[in-house]
Design a protein around this motif. Structure first.
Motif, PDB file in Angstrom:
ATOM      1  N   GLU A  90      -9.756  -3.772  -4.032  1.00  0.00           N
ATOM      2  CA  GLU A  90      -9.725  -2.953  -4.720  1.00  0.00           C
ATOM      3  C   GLU A  90     -10.752  -1.765  -3.911  1.00  0.00           C
ATOM      4  O   GLU A  90     -10.754  -0.340  -3.823  1.00  0.00           O
ATOM      5  N   ILE A  91     -11.335  -2.204  -3.569  1.00  0.00           N
ATOM      6  CA  ILE A  91     -12.718  -1.321  -2.335  1.00  0.00           C
ATOM      7  C   ILE A  91     -12.401  -1.373  -1.011  1.00  0.00           C
ATOM      8  O   ILE A  91     -12.338   0.172  -0.892  1.00  0.00           O
ATOM      9  N   PHE A  92     -11.969  -2.055  -0.489  1.00  0.00           N
ATOM     10  CA  PHE A  92     -11.201  -1.411   1.058  1.00  0.00           C
ATOM     11  C   PHE A  92      -9.463  -1.133   0.993  1.00  0.00           C
ATOM     12  O   PHE A  92      -9.330  -0.432   2.093  1.00  0.00           O
ATOM     13  N   GLY A  93      -8.934  -1.814  -0.056  1.00  0.00           N
ATOM     14  CA  GLY A  93      -7.548  -1.649   0.379  1.00  0.00           C
ATOM     15  C   GLY A  93      -6.839  -0.284  -0.226  1.00  0.00           C
ATOM     16  O   GLY A  93      -7.028   0.524  -0.941  1.00  0.00           O
ATOM     17  N   SER A  94      -5.748  -0.283   0.358  1.00  0.00           N
ATOM     18  CA  SER A  94      -4.431   0.932   0.201  1.00  0.00           C
ATOM     19  C   SER A  94      -4.310   0.883  -1.391  1.00  0.00           C
ATOM     20  O   SER A  94      -4.305  -0.217  -1.855  1.00  0.00           O
ATOM     21  N   GLN A  95      -3.866   1.603  -2.092  1.00  0.00           N
ATOM     22  CA  GLN A  95      -3.463   1.345  -3.533  1.00  0.00           C
ATOM     23  C   GLN A  95      -2.555   1.209  -3.746  1.00  0.00           C
ATOM     24  O   GLN A  95      -2.142   0.234  -4.672  1.00  0.00           O
ATOM     25  N   ALA A  96      -1.398   0.870  -2.470  1.00  0.00           N
ATOM     26  CA  ALA A  96      -0.290  -0.073  -2.398  1.00  0.00           C
ATOM     27  C   ALA A  96      -0.730  -1.894  -2.270  1.00  0.00           C
ATOM     28  O   ALA A  96      -0.450  -2.488  -3.393  1.00  0.00           O
ATOM     29  N   ALA A  97      -2.178  -1.396  -1.445  1.00  0.00           N
ATOM     30  CA  ALA A  97      -2.252  -3.634  -1.937  1.00  0.00           C
ATOM     31  C   ALA A  97      -3.156  -3.865  -2.888  1.00  0.00           C
ATOM     32  O   ALA A  97      -2.759  -4.954  -2.796  1.00  0.00           O
ATOM     33  N   ILE A  98      -3.876  -2.405  -3.536  1.00  0.00           N
ATOM     34  CA  ILE A  98      -4.493  -3.222  -4.826  1.00  0.00           C
ATOM     35  C   ILE A  98      -3.532  -3.238  -5.669  1.00  0.00           C
ATOM     36  O   ILE A  98      -3.811  -4.344  -6.525  1.00  0.00           O
ATOM     37  N   ALA A  99      -2.389  -2.270  -5.514  1.00  0.00           N
ATOM     38  CA  ALA A  99      -1.328  -3.057  -6.649  1.00  0.00           C
ATOM     39  C   ALA A  99      -0.553  -4.734  -6.655  1.00  0.00           C
ATOM     40  O   ALA A  99      -0.511  -5.357  -7.503  1.00  0.00           O
ATOM     41  N   GLU A 121      10.593 -20.941 -11.825  1.00  0.00           N
ATOM     42  CA  GLU A 121      11.125 -18.957 -11.616  1.00  0.00           C
ATOM     43  C   GLU A 121       9.478 -18.657 -11.855  1.00  0.00           C
ATOM     44  O   GLU A 121       8.840 -17.975 -10.605  1.00  0.00           O
ATOM     45  N   LYS A 122       9.029 -18.642 -12.060  1.00  0.00           N
ATOM     46  CA  LYS A 122       6.763 -18.998 -11.676  1.00  0.00           C
ATOM     47  C   LYS A 122       6.804 -18.894 -10.848  1.00  0.00           C
ATOM     48  O   LYS A 122       6.239 -18.347  -9.787  1.00  0.00           O
ATOM     49  N   HIS A 123       7.363 -20.281  -9.792  1.00  0.00           N
ATOM     50  CA  HIS A 123       6.538 -20.515  -9.107  1.00  0.00           C
ATOM     51  C   HIS A 123       6.903 -19.724  -7.773  1.00  0.00           C
ATOM     52  O   HIS A 123       6.378 -19.333  -7.289  1.00  0.00           O
ATOM     53  N   ALA A 124       8.288 -19.214  -7.809  1.00  0.00           N
ATOM     54  CA  ALA A 124       9.157 -18.063  -7.198  1.00  0.00           C
ATOM     55  C   ALA A 124       8.625 -16.852  -7.473  1.00  0.00           C
ATOM     56  O   ALA A 124       8.126 -16.352  -6.379  1.00  0.00           O
ATOM     57  N   GLY A 125       7.944 -16.264  -8.509  1.00  0.00           N
ATOM     58  CA  GLY A 125       6.964 -15.199  -8.657  1.00  0.00           C
ATOM     59  C   GLY A 125       6.511 -15.048  -7.929  1.00  0.00           C
ATOM     60  O   GLY A 125       5.674 -14.240  -7.278  1.00  0.00           O
ATOM     61  N   ALA A 126       5.193 -15.797  -7.692  1.00  0.00           N
ATOM     62  CA  ALA A 126       3.803 -16.366  -7.762  1.00  0.00           C
ATOM     63  C   ALA A 126       4.350 -15.989  -6.081  1.00  0.00           C
ATOM     64  O   ALA A 126       4.089 -15.415  -5.020  1.00  0.00           O
ATOM     65  N   LYS A 127       5.473 -16.818  -5.295  1.00  0.00           N
ATOM     66  CA  LYS A 127       5.945 -17.045  -4.069  1.00  0.00           C
ATOM     67  C   LYS A 127       6.212 -15.078  -3.312  1.00  0.00           C
ATOM     68  O   LYS A 127       5.340 -14.453  -2.480  1.00  0.00           O
ATOM     69  N   GLU A 132       4.733 -10.147  -0.750  1.00  0.00           N
ATOM     70  CA  GLU A 132       4.981  -8.917  -1.079  1.00  0.00           C
ATOM     71  C   GLU A 132       3.838  -7.822  -0.097  1.00  0.00           C
ATOM     72  O   GLU A 132       3.641  -7.306  -0.146  1.00  0.00           O
ATOM     73  N   PHE A 133       2.660  -9.092  -1.396  1.00  0.00           N
ATOM     74  CA  PHE A 133       0.865  -8.181  -0.678  1.00  0.00           C
ATOM     75  C   PHE A 133       0.824  -8.198   1.301  1.00  0.00           C
ATOM     76  O   PHE A 133       0.421  -7.525   1.830  1.00  0.00           O
ATOM     77  N   THR A 134       1.592  -9.579   1.317  1.00  0.00           N
ATOM     78  CA  THR A 134       1.465  -9.848   3.002  1.00  0.00           C
ATOM     79  C   THR A 134       2.043  -8.015   4.035  1.00  0.00           C
ATOM     80  O   THR A 134       1.845  -7.979   4.461  1.00  0.00           O
TER      81      THR A 134
END
Length: 144
Positions: A90-99, A121-127, A132-134
């Motif tokens: 949150e301190i250094f990331g872009s708004q999209a990266a924060i989200a 399903e939850k495992h797939a959602g976490a991955k 998306e973050f990377t």
């Protein structure tokens, strides 16, 4: 006006312009240094979040999918370091990266609390959330 006055005016004007140019060049150089420092911090924060998330994710995969009960249950505050690293984003990331970091952290928590029927399903959602973050990090840092 004599030639000496014109020479003096030329010297003074040259000195003022030269000094002004040096000041502008110094400001621009400092701005570039600051931008480089911010980028380095951003890279560090992103790398730390990804490392922390993956470390906890791998351990949770072992725990959640261990039907033999060999691996002990993680403590209640197990994911606190992941959320702390998301706060750093949150301190250094872009708004999209924060989200994206928040979503990845929350999905990891959801995966941890998943019932047997919804594990996959939850495992797939976490991955998916970490992917998306990377991807967002790559866009932020303009990396292939």
């Amino acid at each position: 006006m004599s030639t000496e006055w014109w020479a003096l005016i030329g010297v003074v004007l040259g000195g003022v312009l030269g000094g002004g140019g040096q000041i502008v060049a110094g400001i621009l150089q400092e701005k570039r240094r600051h931008q480089q420092w911010l980028r380095e911090r951003q890279v560090d924060v992103y790398q730390t979040f990804i490392t922390e998330w993956r470390k906890h994710y791998d351990a949770l995969v072992d725990y959640v999918f261990d039907d033999l009960g060999i691996v002990g249950e993680p403590p209640e505050d197990y994911l606190v370091p992941v959320f702390a690293r998301a706060d750093d984003v949150e301190i250094f990331g872009s708004q999209a990266a924060i989200a994206a970091a928040k979503v990845a952290s929350k999905r990891l928590m959801t995966f941890w609390g998943a019932q047997r029927a919804s594990r996959e399903e939850k495992h797939a959602g976490a991955k998916e959330a970490m992917t998306e973050f990377t991807n967002q990090v790559r866009r932020d840092l303009r990396v292939g």
